[in-house]
Structure formats: C-alpha cells, structure tokens
Design a protein around this motif. Structure first.
Motif, PDB file in Angstrom:
ATOM      1  N   ASP A  21       0.809  -1.224   0.000  1.00  0.00           N
ATOM      2  CA  ASP A  21       0.000   0.000   0.000  1.00  0.00           C
ATOM      3  C   ASP A  21       0.841   1.273   0.000  1.00  0.00           C
ATOM      4  N   ALA A  22       2.170   1.129  -0.268  1.00  0.00           N
ATOM      5  CA  ALA A  22       3.011   2.330  -0.269  1.00  0.00           C
ATOM      6  C   ALA A  22       3.717   2.462  -1.616  1.00  0.00           C
ATOM      7  N   PHE A  23       4.063   3.697  -1.962  1.00  0.00           N
ATOM      8  CA  PHE A  23       4.940   3.884  -3.109  1.00  0.00           C
ATOM      9  C   PHE A  23       6.323   3.420  -2.684  1.00  0.00           C
ATOM     10  N   LEU A  24       6.939   2.560  -3.476  1.00  0.00           N
ATOM     11  CA  LEU A  24       8.284   2.105  -3.109  1.00  0.00           C
ATOM     12  C   LEU A  24       9.324   2.917  -3.894  1.00  0.00           C
ATOM     13  N   GLY A  82      -1.855  12.218   0.894  1.00  0.00           N
ATOM     14  CA  GLY A  82      -2.433  11.147   1.703  1.00  0.00           C
ATOM     15  C   GLY A  82      -1.899   9.753   1.399  1.00  0.00           C
ATOM     16  N   TYR A  83      -0.734   9.662   0.716  1.00  0.00           N
ATOM     17  CA  TYR A  83      -0.161   8.344   0.436  1.00  0.00           C
ATOM     18  C   TYR A  83       0.974   8.013   1.402  1.00  0.00           C
ATOM     19  N   LYS A  84       1.422   6.739   1.311  1.00  0.00           N
ATOM     20  CA  LYS A  84       2.588   6.319   2.086  1.00  0.00           C
ATOM     21  C   LYS A  84       3.762   6.108   1.142  1.00  0.00           C
ATOM     22  N   VAL A  85       4.965   6.301   1.663  1.00  0.00           N
ATOM     23  CA  VAL A  85       6.156   6.088   0.835  1.00  0.00           C
ATOM     24  C   VAL A  85       7.150   5.233   1.604  1.00  0.00           C
ATOM     25  N   ALA A  86       7.608   4.139   0.970  1.00  0.00           N
ATOM     26  CA  ALA A  86       8.649   3.307   1.591  1.00  0.00           C
ATOM     27  C   ALA A  86       9.964   3.638   0.902  1.00  0.00           C
ATOM     28  N   ILE A  87      10.965   3.991   1.727  1.00  0.00           N
ATOM     29  CA  ILE A  87      12.260   4.349   1.156  1.00  0.00           C
ATOM     30  C   ILE A  87      13.173   3.133   1.252  1.00  0.00           C
ATOM     31  N   CYS A  88      13.600   2.641   0.104  1.00  0.00           N
ATOM     32  CA  CYS A  88      14.451   1.446   0.078  1.00  0.00           C
ATOM     33  C   CYS A  88      15.867   1.865  -0.302  1.00  0.00           C
ATOM     34  N   LYS A 102      22.919  -5.203  -1.635  1.00  0.00           N
ATOM     35  CA  LYS A 102      21.846  -5.445  -0.654  1.00  0.00           C
ATOM     36  C   LYS A 102      21.011  -4.178  -0.510  1.00  0.00           C
ATOM     37  N   ARG A 103      19.708  -4.362  -0.436  1.00  0.00           N
ATOM     38  CA  ARG A 103      18.826  -3.204  -0.248  1.00  0.00           C
ATOM     39  C   ARG A 103      17.791  -3.526   0.819  1.00  0.00           C
ATOM     40  N   ALA A 104      17.332  -2.475   1.532  1.00  0.00           N
ATOM     41  CA  ALA A 104      16.278  -2.697   2.528  1.00  0.00           C
ATOM     42  C   ALA A 104      15.513  -1.397   2.746  1.00  0.00           C
ATOM     43  N   VAL A 105      14.274  -1.535   3.162  1.00  0.00           N
ATOM     44  CA  VAL A 105      13.480  -0.347   3.471  1.00  0.00           C
ATOM     45  C   VAL A 105      13.954   0.194   4.816  1.00  0.00           C
ATOM     46  N   THR A 232       6.962   1.018  11.243  1.00  0.00           N
ATOM     47  CA  THR A 232       7.209   1.943  10.136  1.00  0.00           C
ATOM     48  C   THR A 232       8.520   2.702  10.278  1.00  0.00           C
ATOM     49  N   GLN A 233       8.900   3.028  11.487  1.00  0.00           N
ATOM     50  CA  GLN A 233      10.024   3.949  11.628  1.00  0.00           C
ATOM     51  C   GLN A 233      11.378   3.269  11.674  1.00  0.00           C
ATOM     52  N   LYS A 234      11.418   2.067  12.205  1.00  0.00           N
ATOM     53  CA  LYS A 234      12.648   1.277  12.246  1.00  0.00           C
ATOM     54  C   LYS A 234      13.813   2.047  12.882  1.00  0.00           C
ATOM     55  N   ARG A 235      13.513   2.898  13.820  1.00  0.00           N
ATOM     56  CA  ARG A 235      14.598   3.562  14.530  1.00  0.00           C
ATOM     57  C   ARG A 235      14.152   3.945  15.930  1.00  0.00           C
ATOM     58  N   SER A 236      15.088   4.563  16.668  1.00  0.00           N
ATOM     59  CA  SER A 236      14.825   4.811  18.081  1.00  0.00           C
ATOM     60  C   SER A 236      13.602   5.701  18.309  1.00  0.00           C
TER      61      SER A 236
END
Ligand code: ADP
Length: 878
Positions: A21-24, A82-88, A102-105, A232-236
C-alpha cells in the motif's frame, strides 16, 4: 507463463510485496526509481517522465525516477496527498558489493509520521492516532512523532471520538481490530488515511510507554500505536513520552462545528489563520509556544484554580513591562527544543542542530534570571522546571565548532582540543601541508622554474605542475608523468607520493574519528531527552503566557473574575478580531448582563446590525477566560462554562454532505441533548432554513425547551419578531435588540445592544428608506396589522406586542416615518393569505388541525418531534 524477472527486479518485487500500500522508492545509484503501477501513478502525481526498463522486450516495465538529493520534496508531495512512501536504500557500497547490492526499506513515511515539517507546519502538531473499540467504549491514542507527545483517552460514542479526531486534525488512523463501516466511512470522507497494524509488537518500548496507564483498553490502543511506529520507523523512539491518559471531561467541550463557527483556528471563508482567534492571540516567540497555544485553545480549562494560576502569571508578566521585553528577546533565540529532541532520538541531528540546541540552552539562565527579578511566587514553579542543562550546553560548546557544515560525515564538525587523537591527525595534515609548501619552494630552486606549483585534486592526488615552456628545464628520471593539460604537464615524485599517503591517511582517519566523536556527543544528548522535554514544556508555557500579556496590553484586555453561581457580567465587551480589523475607536462595545435570573437573551434587530458579532464576542470571551487569557472588556465576571454550543451562520457541512437545514437541526439537537446548566448556547436565526411558520414553531419550541429543561446560558437571535413576547411567559428570558437609526434618509446601524425587543415594522421602514412607492408601503403596513390581528393567537405573540422600544429611533421622528407608522387601517381588498371573518367557516379538517395544535404538549416534545408534526399537518393541508 510467468515473466522471468531479472535478479534486480526480483529483489525489487520481494521488497514491494512487503509494502503493497506504499509507493516504493527504490535506490539505484543517484536515483530513487519507481516501477510498475507505482511508476504510472507516481509519474502522474509527481509530474515525472514515465519511461520503461527493458523496453526492447515484449513486456517493458514502466519506470520513473527522482534524484536522491531532491527525494524529500517528492516524498512530501505524496504524503500531502495522503499516500505512504517506503524508502528502500542500498545497504552496502555498490563498488564493494559482490553480486546484487543489498537493499532494505529504512523508513516508511506516512501522513501521520511525517517529521520534517517546514514553514507554517512548524507551528502545528502533526498527529497520528490509533483507535480501539471494545464493548461500546471508544479508546483513542495519539502522538506527534516530532515532539514525542503521547496521549490516550476513552469516549462513550463514535460521534465524540470522531469529533476529537477532527479536533486533532489527525491525518492517519491506525487500527488492529476491524473497524465498523460507519466509522470507516466518516474517516474516508475526511481524507483520513486508515492504516492497519497486524499485531502488537513484543519490543520493550511498548510496555515501557504504557506503564502509567490503568485502563486496559487504553493500554491496548497505545500498544497498537507504538507497534505501528516501530514497524514503520525502524529507529529509536527514545523521545516518545510515557503515555498519559486524559479525561475529555476535564476541559471545556466545544465540538468541531462550533470551533469552526467561532473561527478559533481557521477562518471560515479563507480556510487560513488570518482573522481567527489564534491569529490574534499568537504573539509567541517560539514554534513550541505557538503549538502549545493551539493546544490550550483546543482544550480550555474548567478548573477554577488552574485558570486563576494562569491568570496570576499573565498578570505578573503584564505588570512587568521591561522584564517581559527581556524575556521576549531571549525567547526569540530559543529554537524548537521539542522537535530537536525528536531528531536527537532519531539520530538525524547534524552539527547545526546541536549548535541550535546549545544556543537555546544558553538562554535559559538569562530567562530564569529575568523571572527571578520579577520576584513573584506565582512564577516559582515555572522557574524550577527550567533546568538549563549546563552539562549538555558545555559538552556541545566544547565539542562542536560554532559554524559546522550540514554533513556530519565529512569532517569539520569537531573543535580543536576536544580530542587528542583528532588533534594529532590534524597536526599531521597541517604539517603535511606545510611540508608540501616547503617542497614547492625547494623544487622551484632546484629546477629554476619559478612558476612550478604543487596542487591537489580528488582524482590524481598531489602533483607537481610545470608549464610546457619550462618542461626542458626539468631533469630526467625523478619526475613521473601523471597528467597532461593543454599548457602544462603534471608529475609526481617518490617523496611526494609518500607524503601524500600520510596526509590523506590522516585526513581519512580524522574524518572517521570526527564522526565517531559526533555520535558520542549525540548519544549523550539523547540520554538527556527527558530533561530537555521538561525544559521545552516550561519554555513553551512561559512563551504562551507572555503572549497573553502582550495581547492583553496591546488590545486593552481585562482580567475576568470567575464565579460558580451562574452570573455573567461583561461591561463594554468587544469582539477582539472584528475590533482589530476595524480599530478600537470604531468598534461599539456592548454589555452582556445575565444574572442568576436570566438564562436566555432573545436578540432582535435588523440584518447586519451586529447580532451575531455580539454572540460570538461572548463565546470568544468565554474561551479566552478559560485558557487563562484576559478578555476584551472594561470589566467582567464570568461563570465557568463546561461546554459551548453554537449554531451560527450557514456552516454547511460540505464534507459530510448534509443539507443546511439538516445541519442546523443536528447542531441544535446536539446542544439540546448535551448542554447542562453550566453550558453556553448560541443560536443564530434558528428556523430560518425552512418555511416561516414551520421555522417559527421550531424556534419557539426550542427556546421553551432550553428555558424549561436545559437552563443553559443562551443567546438566541431571531428575525421572528413574534417571539419577543415570550418574555411574558418565560421569566428567565429577556429581550434585547440591536439598534439602528436613520440619518438623512439613510439607515445607520448603531451596533449597540439595549434592553427590549426591536421594532416590529422595521422591514417596512427600511423599504420606505429604499424609496418604495407609498401605495405599496401602505399596503404592507395594512397586511402587517391584519396578520397580527388574526394570527397573534396562534403564537405567543399578539395582543401585548411591545412597541415601546423602537430600533429605528429618531429623537424627532422624520415626517415620513410618522406616516409609515400611522397608516390608516383601511380595508383594501381581501387578504388571500389567511382566512378572515368574512371567509366561510373553517372546514372540519382544518378545525381538527387547529385543535391538535392547541392541545399539543410542546414541552414533552423534542424539536425533531415538532418538525415531524408540522410536516404531517402540512401534508394534510395539501
Ligand atoms: P447580524 O448578525 O445582525 O446580521 P453581524 O454581527 O454579522 O450582523 O454584523 C454585521 C457587521 O456589522 C459586521 O461585519 C461588523 O463589521 C459590524 N459590526 C458588528 N458589531 C459591531 C460593533 N459592535 N461595532 C462596530 N461594528 C460592528
């Protein structure tokens, strides 16, 4: 047959499957690329050129890309829509990678978790909410990820929950369990993104953040919210504050219709801030203060002690002009500590942020000093909360250079003498540079080439440059050719190479050590986040209070007294925003007097005379009182209102698509159902949206209902003049009217509210001023008299019509006015509108209807019942 994917597209697809459901945004070198449907839609939304990958094949893959340096702008555009964006990202250096990189979101950006808010948005909170519905209770949790605020509460109905979501202007709602269709519908109508969180995270953050909550539903809803952030945030999330429960009942309630009507935060016409109460009151000097002011406006207090506490502080700041000026000068230098703390936790601060933090902290001792010189115990609590975090300020001061670069990885961030090792590397670099300068001198002397120079570039490193004309002066052997230019040749020598290795080595080591040292400083700051947040909250509070003092002085506000015995007295009250626009001199102040014996003021007067301004000014004064600000008046004694309800103007709820009259009835009903004797109700021209008698019946029934059942302080403006004689029956209702006068044939509004009802034949009078033919006016007056004579008994009005107070008063009535008022009551033809004595007897059906009206127990009916009844009669009459 399935298409065979290239290894890269295979990797892409695997990632994309996790974020359907996100723009990659998929990093490829210097670009982020979008593929397939994302590319087609993204190209359109972001105005990018759509190209394709492997276009020679049968199934080319649509693709578009954005340069990595500009990525944030593109992400912002999609989030705003109003969209979501995943940064890879690429997780390794492509040059060193074996096989596929190697890549990751690394980040999923969503409307509710957007952090880098710029411009005006700095003054606004961006809330993400979570909902959990269980057993008819509606639990809500919300957070502003950029400041760390985390709150939860529970509502008893879907409507109140939605009201709060709208108030918070939340852009995204998270849920775990299925939501009811009605709620989904409401959220979608308001463009609120609905995100589902599949499970509660087992991370320790969850239990840590819910530790202070007792209610299990609230614990659950906060857990959903925090789990979503972790996913979603994958950080502290170190800056998230331990969740705090709040009681909606401990604040004055104003539903979102009323907030819109009163233009507390948004101007109804422009949708902007200008012309609103917050615009007027906001003299804050920091973005944190500005946000806090909005939160206060959103939740006025109902606890008298707390209001008085704020008033006391405003008073001290108001009384100490010079100290206040000093405070403002210091506050201007305070940056957004709340959001800086958020970025520290997220690990995305740079050297400049830390310098901002230091500068802000350095103001704290000065601010405390000024507060102490005012020598007032009411400020003690604030002073005590202001920990200047000297350890942190000193650390940053010792470690970080005063004007650091944006990047934290390229050196130049850490000060000399902060770290011995770094100093040594720097010495080596500097000595090396000196050595090179000496070498240049030496080479010039030995070769006799005076313009020989030693330079450096990224590709070839250090080189000796000799112009072509001088090449023959260069001895053979020692000089190794590196590069040829049009006019010169560049060389190296073994000793230059050796020194180069030393210098560059030192540089690399120094840059990497600088980064480590920077991270160390950042981690120390991170450990102080809670202290930083306490300080931020004290500074924001001070900022709002000084802002209140400023506006109170600039606009001549007065400190209202408070009472709990239903007394309301405002002497020379004003509408602060209208007054600001038209000027203090022009604005006509008005009193509001509603003692224990008055619940309802029935306001009559011509259009545009100032009725609705009068009502709004009371509501704004009530809100201002309860946020602790002073109010526009000469003197005031205010009850503490638990709720404000308004039905003002035609605020069609376009979003939910309701009709004007339906909205009017819903808002009125909301007030009637929920108001208490401690509430304030403003009804402006209720009943106007339907046929005359239908509307008037409703208006009267509503007034009676408020008077007999609700007992709230109510201002009711109406153009139904007939209602003014209600004061004979309803002893807690008083008539007031807004006057107008005539001068040289022109109508002049006095904007002055005085006791008694307005003139009944006002409309005819205006028609006369407009120059309508005398014959017509005579006829109008005649109809008026007939209508009153024959139908007065159908309503409360009639025989005892009070005409002693006239709006269109002239000390000496003009000749024409006299005439209008003295029109002879000659019979001038049949009146078709209503039956007269000369008409045949009422039919049996109509007689029955009249009996029904007579026998109706209005007090036992809701306004809606009345509406239905009137409708039923109308049908029978057709
Ligand atoms: P109404 O509700 O009676 O139609 P409004 O309250 O909308 O009238 O007021 C109409 C205009 O009159 C306002 O826009 C404002 O410019 C002016 N006005 C209202 N009250 C005052 C006042 N007390 N002093 C000066 N001007 C006023």
């Amino acid at each position: 047959m399935a298409k065979k994917l290239t290894p890269m597209m295979e990797q892409y697809q695997k990632v994309k499957d996790q974020y359907p459901d996100a723009f990659l945004f998929y990093r490829l070198g210097d670009f982020y690329e979008l593929f397939n449907d994302d590319a087609v839609k993204g190209a359109q939304l972001l105005e990018l050129t759509l190209t394709s990958r492997s276009h020679s094949s049968k199934n080319p893959i649509p693709m578009c890309g954005v340069p990595h340096r500009a990525v944030e702008n593109y992400v912002d555009i999609l989030i705003d829509k109003g969209y979501k964006v995943a940064i890879c990202e690429q997780m390794e250096d492509p040059k060193k990678a074996k096989g596929m990189v190697k890549r990751a979101v690394t980040r999923l950006v969503t409307p509710g978790t957007q952090m880098d808010l710029k411009g005006d948005q700095a003054q606004t909170n961006n809330y993400l909410s979570a909902i959990y519905i269980n057993d008819q209770t509606f639990s809500l949790a919300y957070t502003d990820l950029s400041t760390g605020e985390l709150k939860t509460t529970t509502f008893q109905s879907e409507a109140t929950l939605i009201n709060e979501l709208i108030n918070l202007q939340t852009r995204e709602v998270v849920h775990l369990e299925k939501l009811p269709a009605s709620l989904i519908d409401q959220l979608q109508k308001r463009n609120i993104l609905i995100s589902s969180q599949p499970e509660i995270s087992k991370e320790s953050e969850v239990s840590y953040l819910i530790q202070n909550l007792d209610d299990k539903n609230q614990k659950h809803v906060v857990a959903i919210l925090v789990s979503y952030l972790l996913t979603t945030q994958k950080r502290s999330l170190a800056h998230l504050q331990i969740a705090q429960a709040y009681q909606p009942n401990s604040f004055m309630k104003i539903d979102h219709y009323s907030k819109t009507n009163l233009e507390l935060m948004t101007n109804m016409r422009s949708g902007k801030r200008q012309g609103t109460l917050v615009w007027l009151l906001d003299e804050t000097k920091t973005a944190m203060g500005s946000r806090l002011l909005k939160r206060w406006l959103d939740r006025p207090l109902i606890n008298q002690e707390q209001i008085i506490e704020r008033q006391d502080k405003v008073q001290v700041l108001l009384d100490n002009y010079f100290e206040r000026k000093n405070l403002q000068e210091e506050l201007i230098k305070v940056y957004d500590l709340e959001r800086l703390a958020g970025r520290v936790a997220y690990g995305n601060v740079n050297g400049r942020d830390l310098i901002q933090l230091k500068t802000s902290l350095q103001q704290v001792p000065k601010i405390k000093y000024v507060l102490e010189t005012m020598d007032s115990p009411v400020l003690d609590e604030l002073v005590n909360k202001m920990d200047p975090l000297e350890d942190i300020a000193n650390l940053i001061d010792q470690a970080i250079v005063d004007d650091p670069p944006i990047s934290v990885t390229e050196g130049g961030v850490i000060k000399n003498h902060y770290n011995d090792q770094l100093d040594q590397y720097r010495d080596a670099m500097n000595n090396g540079k000196q050595w090179i300068a000496d070498l240049q001198q030496k080479e010039r002397e030995t070769t006799g080439i005076n313009n020989l120079k030693i330079g450096y570039n990224h590709v070839f490193g250090y080189y000796i440059e000799v112009t072509k004309v001088n090449l023959d002066k260069l001895p053979e052997g020692r000089y190794e050719r590196k590069q040829t230019l049009t006019n010169a040749e560049r060389f190296s020598t073994p000793e230059l190479k050796e020194k180069e290795a030393l210098i560059l080595g030192a540089q690399e080591k120094s840059t990497s050590l600088e980064y480590d040292l920077f991270v160390e400083v950042r981690e120390k700051v991170k450990a102080a986040i809670e202290r930083l947040q306490t300080l931020a909250s004290a500074l924001s509070e001070l900022d709002v209070l000084q802002s209140f003092a400023v506006v109170s002085e600039d606009y001549h506000f007065v400190r209202p007294q408070l009472n709990h015995d239903h007394q309301l007295m405002i002497k020379n009250g004003r509408h602060p925003v209208v007054e600001k626009f038209m000027g203090h001199q022009e604005y006509v102040p008005n009193d509001v007097k509603m003692g224990k014996d008055t619940d309802i003021l029935l306001i009559t007067g011509p259009n545009m005379s100032g009725k609705s301004t009068y009502m709004r000014q009371l509501a704004l004064s009530a809100v201002m009182t309860q946020i602790g600000c002073f109010i526009p008046a000469d003197k005031a004694n205010m009850p503490i209102f638990d709720q404000i309800f308004t039905r003002i103007g035609a605020a069609d709820d376009l979003v939910s698509g309701e009709s004007t009259f339906m909205v009017e009835m819903m808002e009125a009903n909301n007030a009637l159902m929920h108001a208490t004797p401690n509430s304030l109700i403003l009804f402006d021209e209720i009943g106007r949206g339907t046929a005359t008698y239908d509307g008037m019946a409703l208006a009267q029934a509503i007034i009676e209902y408020v008077h007999n059942n609700v007992h709230a302080k109510t201002l009711f403006s109406t153009h139904y003049h007939e209602l003014t004689s209600l004061d004979e029956q309803l002893h807690k209702l008083h008539n007031v009217h807004v006057g107008a006068t005539e001068k040289n044939g022109e109508l002049i509004f006095l904007h002055k509210v005085t006791s008694g009802p307005a003139d009944k034949s006002y409309g005819i009078h205006v028609a006369k001023l407009a120059g309508m033919p005398q014959q017509l006016l005579t006829r109008a007056n005649q109809i008026l008299n007939q209508l009153e004579g024959q139908h007065g008994n159908d309503h409360v009005v009639g025989q005892n019509q009070q005409d002693n107070v006239v709006t269109t008063v002239n000390e000496k009535p003009s000749e024409n006015t006299e005439k209008v008022n003295e029109l002879p009551e000659e019979k001038n033809g049949q009146l078709e509108l209503f039956p007269t004595d000369s008409q045949p007897q009422l039919s049996k059906k109509n007689a029955q209807l009249l009996k029904q009206i007579k026998d109706l127990n209005l007090m036992g009916m809701t306004p809606m019942d009345v509406m239905n009844k009137v409708y039923e009669w109308q049908q029978k009459l057709k």
